[in-house]
Scaffold this motif. Structure first.
Motif, PDB file in Angstrom:
ATOM      1  N   MET A 279       4.839 -35.110 -53.803  1.00 56.10           N
ATOM      2  CA  MET A 279       5.164 -35.476 -53.277  1.00 56.10           C
ATOM      3  C   MET A 279       4.522 -37.199 -52.529  1.00 56.10           C
ATOM      4  O   MET A 279       3.695 -37.082 -52.277  1.00 56.10           O
ATOM      5  CB  MET A 279       5.663 -35.099 -51.520  1.00 56.10           C
ATOM      6  CG  MET A 279       6.604 -35.799 -51.103  1.00 56.10           C
ATOM      7  SD  MET A 279       8.315 -36.526 -51.562  1.00 56.10           S
ATOM      8  CE  MET A 279       9.155 -35.179 -51.339  1.00 56.10           C
ATOM      9  N   LYS A 280       5.295 -39.017 -53.148  1.00 56.87           N
ATOM     10  CA  LYS A 280       4.767 -39.208 -52.359  1.00 56.87           C
ATOM     11  C   LYS A 280       4.999 -39.945 -50.843  1.00 56.87           C
ATOM     12  O   LYS A 280       6.470 -39.535 -51.138  1.00 56.87           O
ATOM     13  CB  LYS A 280       5.246 -41.109 -53.825  1.00 56.87           C
ATOM     14  CG  LYS A 280       4.256 -40.905 -55.059  1.00 56.87           C
ATOM     15  CD  LYS A 280       4.947 -41.835 -55.737  1.00 56.87           C
ATOM     16  CE  LYS A 280       3.872 -41.986 -57.103  1.00 56.87           C
ATOM     17  NZ  LYS A 280       4.068 -42.942 -58.040  1.00 56.87           N
ATOM     18  N   LEU A 281       4.592 -40.853 -50.044  1.00 56.08           N
ATOM     19  CA  LEU A 281       4.777 -40.844 -48.323  1.00 56.08           C
ATOM     20  C   LEU A 281       4.458 -42.239 -48.451  1.00 56.08           C
ATOM     21  O   LEU A 281       3.414 -42.793 -48.762  1.00 56.08           O
ATOM     22  CB  LEU A 281       3.952 -39.887 -47.447  1.00 56.08           C
ATOM     23  CG  LEU A 281       4.408 -40.298 -45.815  1.00 56.08           C
ATOM     24  CD1 LEU A 281       6.250 -39.688 -45.927  1.00 56.08           C
ATOM     25  CD2 LEU A 281       3.859 -39.314 -45.545  1.00 56.08           C
ATOM     26  N   GLU A 282       5.439 -43.345 -48.240  1.00 55.92           N
ATOM     27  CA  GLU A 282       5.640 -44.589 -48.244  1.00 55.92           C
ATOM     28  C   GLU A 282       5.540 -44.341 -46.430  1.00 55.92           C
ATOM     29  O   GLU A 282       6.021 -43.342 -45.346  1.00 55.92           O
ATOM     30  CB  GLU A 282       6.663 -45.230 -48.286  1.00 55.92           C
ATOM     31  CG  GLU A 282       6.632 -46.790 -47.751  1.00 55.92           C
ATOM     32  CD  GLU A 282       7.614 -47.309 -48.118  1.00 55.92           C
ATOM     33  OE1 GLU A 282       8.222 -48.338 -49.064  1.00 55.92           O
ATOM     34  OE2 GLU A 282       8.716 -46.800 -47.322  1.00 55.92           O
ATOM     35  N   VAL A 283       4.904 -44.994 -45.544  1.00 54.31           N
ATOM     36  CA  VAL A 283       4.086 -44.930 -44.312  1.00 54.31           C
ATOM     37  C   VAL A 283       4.729 -46.484 -43.499  1.00 54.31           C
ATOM     38  O   VAL A 283       4.132 -47.486 -43.979  1.00 54.31           O
ATOM     39  CB  VAL A 283       3.125 -44.350 -43.485  1.00 54.31           C
ATOM     40  CG1 VAL A 283       3.066 -44.335 -41.922  1.00 54.31           C
ATOM     41  CG2 VAL A 283       3.059 -42.717 -44.304  1.00 54.31           C
ATOM     42  N   CYS A 284       5.487 -46.364 -42.604  1.00 54.81           N
ATOM     43  CA  CYS A 284       6.068 -48.486 -42.391  1.00 54.81           C
ATOM     44  C   CYS A 284       5.165 -48.018 -41.180  1.00 54.81           C
ATOM     45  O   CYS A 284       5.040 -47.171 -40.129  1.00 54.81           O
ATOM     46  CB  CYS A 284       7.310 -48.417 -41.656  1.00 54.81           C
ATOM     47  SG  CYS A 284       7.642 -46.716 -40.697  1.00 54.81           S
ATOM     48  N   VAL A 285       3.768 -49.699 -40.983  1.00 58.88           N
ATOM     49  CA  VAL A 285       3.451 -49.579 -39.977  1.00 58.88           C
ATOM     50  C   VAL A 285       3.170 -50.953 -38.971  1.00 58.88           C
ATOM     51  O   VAL A 285       3.976 -51.652 -40.258  1.00 58.88           O
ATOM     52  CB  VAL A 285       1.605 -49.512 -40.224  1.00 58.88           C
ATOM     53  CG1 VAL A 285       1.081 -47.909 -41.634  1.00 58.88           C
ATOM     54  CG2 VAL A 285       1.520 -50.770 -41.172  1.00 58.88           C
ATOM     55  N   ASP A 286       3.134 -51.358 -37.949  1.00 58.45           N
ATOM     56  CA  ASP A 286       2.730 -52.804 -37.547  1.00 58.45           C
ATOM     57  C   ASP A 286       1.717 -52.761 -37.122  1.00 58.45           C
ATOM     58  O   ASP A 286       1.717 -53.205 -36.293  1.00 58.45           O
ATOM     59  CB  ASP A 286       4.541 -52.789 -36.546  1.00 58.45           C
ATOM     60  CG  ASP A 286       4.400 -51.938 -35.196  1.00 58.45           C
ATOM     61  OD1 ASP A 286       2.925 -50.687 -35.096  1.00 58.45           O
ATOM     62  OD2 ASP A 286       4.916 -51.767 -34.903  1.00 58.45           O
ATOM     63  N   SER A 287       0.230 -52.305 -37.414  1.00 61.68           N
ATOM     64  CA  SER A 287      -0.603 -52.504 -36.868  1.00 61.68           C
ATOM     65  C   SER A 287      -2.130 -52.363 -37.756  1.00 61.68           C
ATOM     66  O   SER A 287      -1.842 -51.541 -38.921  1.00 61.68           O
ATOM     67  CB  SER A 287      -1.300 -51.507 -35.341  1.00 61.68           C
ATOM     68  OG  SER A 287      -1.334 -50.635 -36.006  1.00 61.68           O
TER      69      SER A 287
ATOM     70  N   GLU B 185       9.937 -39.536 -53.509  1.00 63.22           N
ATOM     71  CA  GLU B 185       9.854 -40.705 -52.382  1.00 63.22           C
ATOM     72  C   GLU B 185       9.803 -39.861 -51.272  1.00 63.22           C
ATOM     73  O   GLU B 185      11.300 -39.593 -50.589  1.00 63.22           O
ATOM     74  CB  GLU B 185       9.719 -41.693 -52.592  1.00 63.22           C
ATOM     75  CG  GLU B 185       8.929 -41.531 -54.014  1.00 63.22           C
ATOM     76  CD  GLU B 185       8.627 -43.702 -54.630  1.00 63.22           C
ATOM     77  OE1 GLU B 185       8.872 -44.314 -53.446  1.00 63.22           O
ATOM     78  OE2 GLU B 185       8.514 -43.618 -56.155  1.00 63.22           O
ATOM     79  N   LEU B 186       9.413 -39.751 -50.314  1.00 65.53           N
ATOM     80  CA  LEU B 186      10.258 -40.696 -48.709  1.00 65.53           C
ATOM     81  C   LEU B 186       9.422 -41.575 -47.311  1.00 65.53           C
ATOM     82  O   LEU B 186       8.442 -41.983 -48.558  1.00 65.53           O
ATOM     83  CB  LEU B 186       9.822 -38.995 -48.114  1.00 65.53           C
ATOM     84  CG  LEU B 186       9.982 -37.858 -48.733  1.00 65.53           C
ATOM     85  CD1 LEU B 186       9.072 -35.809 -47.860  1.00 65.53           C
ATOM     86  CD2 LEU B 186      11.636 -37.869 -48.360  1.00 65.53           C
TER      87      LEU B 186
END
Length: 238
Positions: free
Chosen positions: A1-9, A198-199
């Motif tokens: 499973m691929k995981l995209e993580v949203c970040v702002d730092s 993907e998630l």
């Protein structure tokens, strides 16, 4: 499973990779749903991580209908982000009637695709007019050149939209459906069993922050801020 993580730092980007994330969605102001990040943040994250970085293109909070001046800013951002190493972009543009703005989307895609960048149509997808068939929405975005569609399935979160996500998966051809919005360890297992590969998640927790005793930070809870939790990333992937 691929995981995209949203970040702002930068801190969150490092923790996301450490936890096993496959890709980063780089933003500013996640508390506003994610806005365009700075060039400085992209440069520092590029130095610190070795996984692909997709930059958000959203010049302001609010709706997804942009003026010509806002589109000009988005195009200028694309040129700079490509120069400094962004591998992909995340954006969505709608008309006032809540249809996909084909002309505006093409104007950005024409700058990204020739440079080899990938494109995700973000959760503006969930606000497209319900009068348009889901299959037609997917077909149009695929033909425009988008590689992924980030969506809850149309509900408030993925957990309440599993049936819609199943339908999207069944009709998606040559475009990846990327479930995001309320992804947790429980529904991640369900989504994996449904056939998603993907998630998308923030994998975030609150940590202590300075509380200046004023309204400087008006977004609750005061005295706290969010960052990526490395363990949450690991749990979603496993």
């Amino acid at each position: 499973m691929k995981l995209e993580v949203c970040v702002d730092s930068l801190e969150s980007a490092i923790l996301a990779e450490k936890g096993g994330a496959s890709r980063i969605e780089l933003c500013s102001s996640l508390e506003l749903g994610g806005l365009t990040p700075t060039i400085g943040l992209l440069c520092e994250v590029k130095k610190a991580v070795n996984i692909p970085i997709f930059c958000m293109l959203r010049p302001r909070s609010g709706d997804f209908c942009y003026s010509q001046s806002e589109l000009a800013c988005m195009k200028a951002d694309i040129e700079q982000f490509i120069q400094f190493g962004a591998e992909g972009f995340v954006f969505g543009i709608l008309t006032k009637e809540c249809n996909i703005d084909v002309v505006a989307c093409k104007s950005l895609l024409n700058k990204i695709l020739p440079a080899g960048g990938q494109c995700t149509f973000h959760r503006a997808f969930d606000y497209i007019s319900p009068q348009i068939e889901i299959s037609e929405k997917v077909r149009l975005l695929r033909e425009l050149g988008f590689h992924r569609i980030l969506t809850t399935g149309g509900g408030s979160d993925v957990g309440s939209s599993l049936q819609n996500l199943k339908e999207l998966l069944s009709i998606s051809k040559e475009i990846i459906i990327l479930p995001g919005g309320g992804v947790n360890t429980d529904n991640a297992r369900i989504l994996k069993d449904m056939g998603f590969h993907e998630l998308h998640s923030s994998c975030s927790i609150y940590i202590p922050d300075n509380d200046y005793g004023s309204s400087f930070n008006s977004i609750p809870p005061k005295g706290k801020r969010k960052t990526v939790c490395c363990d949450k990333v690991k749990q979603l992937i496993s």
